[in-house]
Design an enzyme around this catalytic site. Structure first.
Site, PDB file in Angstrom:
ATOM      1  N   ASP A 103       1.010  -1.232   0.228  1.00 39.80           N
ATOM      2  CA  ASP A 103       0.131   0.042   0.038  1.00 39.80           C
ATOM      3  C   ASP A 103       0.828   1.181  -0.065  1.00 39.80           C
ATOM      4  OD1 ASP A 103      -2.463   1.147  -0.035  1.00 39.80           O
ATOM      5  OD2 ASP A 103      -2.610   1.252   1.937  1.00 39.80           O
ATOM      6  N   LEU A 119      10.728 -20.480  -5.108  1.00 33.68           N
ATOM      7  CA  LEU A 119       9.612 -19.912  -4.409  1.00 33.68           C
ATOM      8  C   LEU A 119       8.404 -19.763  -5.304  1.00 33.68           C
ATOM      9  CD1 LEU A 119      10.077 -16.433  -2.421  1.00 33.68           C
ATOM     10  CD2 LEU A 119       8.523 -16.527  -4.356  1.00 33.68           C
ATOM     11  N   HIS A 136       2.205   3.696  -9.091  1.00 33.67           N
ATOM     12  CA  HIS A 136       1.650   2.121  -9.310  1.00 33.67           C
ATOM     13  C   HIS A 136       2.832   1.522 -10.145  1.00 33.67           C
ATOM     14  CE1 HIS A 136      -1.922   2.524  -7.382  1.00 33.67           C
ATOM     15  NE2 HIS A 136      -2.527   3.273  -8.310  1.00 33.67           N
TER      16      HIS A 136
END
Ligand code: IPE
Ligand code: IPE
Ligand code: MG
Length: 262
Positions: free
Chosen positions: A34, A145, A51
């Site tokens: 955020d 991962l 963004h």
């Protein structure tokens, strides 16, 4: 190819995160990325610029998690409530998703990272859905991962979809009512088969979950930082892991794990 698990440097035997022993490393880290909009506003730029810089910040955190042997990294990329934003911002976020899936594909494969997307894909624009499927397929054989991208994700929606599947299975005679338990729900969530998050990080300082993994974070340790997501780097990740490593996880029991409480 690398595999999940290294928590000590094989050359020096030192901890990969200063002060954190291997048994204190989180297996699964979930992040609420955020603060992109505020990061851009502070610099006098439109939110979309934040963004784009936020998407660039993903690489450093992901690469470091892979190096540390973290098994799963789940990133909140677009919530089912983010459709409430202006069309222009939504459009920029959707294009960014496509750019990320296409632009990072080869790099992710080289890093042996497997990608899995959670959320309600039916509600995504076609080009995003296609890019996501392509990325999942391209990385399906990777064994390092697991990167989980939460896209058009909302926890209540996920739980409602799981409940619907349970109802279908019961009606079709595939599931007995007595077998509707926690694992029956777990198995029908988008995150089926993944360990629950151990550490939940939120950047941007807000003290809320914003409909993220409500079921799965039941016993996650939380770490909130004021830092906006585009500025979140390796040092911040290490600080969060150190914070986590210092916590006592009791899971409702008592310190020391003695069932008699002695
Ligand atoms: C998080 O940053 C990214 C998404 C929600 C897609 P925000 O866009 O929420 O940034 P702030 O919280 O407004 O600063
Ligand atoms: C959560 O951030 C969603 C993502 C990071 C993708 P928001 O900015 O949407 O959360 P709220 O609206 O502040 O709760
Ligand atoms: Mg926000």
């Amino acid at each position: 190819m690398t595999t999940a698990g290294p928590t000590m440097s094989s050359e020096t035997g030192e901890a990969l995160v200063e002060g954190v022993t291997p048994d204190r490393m989180p297996r699964h880290i979930a992040i609420i990325m955020d603060g992109n909009g505020r990061w851009a506003a502070e610099r006098g730029f439109p939110r979309e610029f934040g963004h784009r810089n936020g998407a660039s910040a993903v690489r450093a955190a992901l690469t470091e998690c892979a190096r540390l042997g973290v098994e799963v990294l789940t990133l909140y990329s677009f919530s089912s409530e983010n459709w409430r934003r202006p069309a222009r911002e939504i459009g920029a976020l959707m294009s960014l998703c496509v750019d990320y899936c296409e632009g990072e594909r080869e790099h992710l494969k080289r890093q042996n990272i497997r990608v899995r997307v959670i959320g309600d894909r039916e509600g995504l624009p076609d080009e995003v859905r296609e890019a996501v499927v392509h990325l999942e397929r391209a990385t399906a054989g990777c064994t390092g991962l697991t990167l989980v991208l939460a896209l058009n994700y909302g926890s209540r929606n996920e739980i409602a979809r799981a409940a619907r599947r349970i109802a279908e299975d019961v009606c079709a005679g595939r599931l007995a009512i007595e077998c509707v338990d926690e694992s029956a729900i777990d198995e029908r969530l988008d995150t089926a088969g993944l360990p629950d998050p151990d550490l939940l990080i939120r950047t941007g300082g807000e003290l809320r979950l914003s409909n993220y993994l409500l079921w799965q974070v039941g016993y996650a340790e939380m770490h909130v930082t004021e830092t906006f997501w585009p500025d979140f780097g390796v040092a911040e990740l290490h600080a969060a892991i150190r914070d986590f490593a210092g916590r006592r996880r009791r899971f409702g029991g008592l310190d020391g794990g003695d069932p008699d409480g002695r």
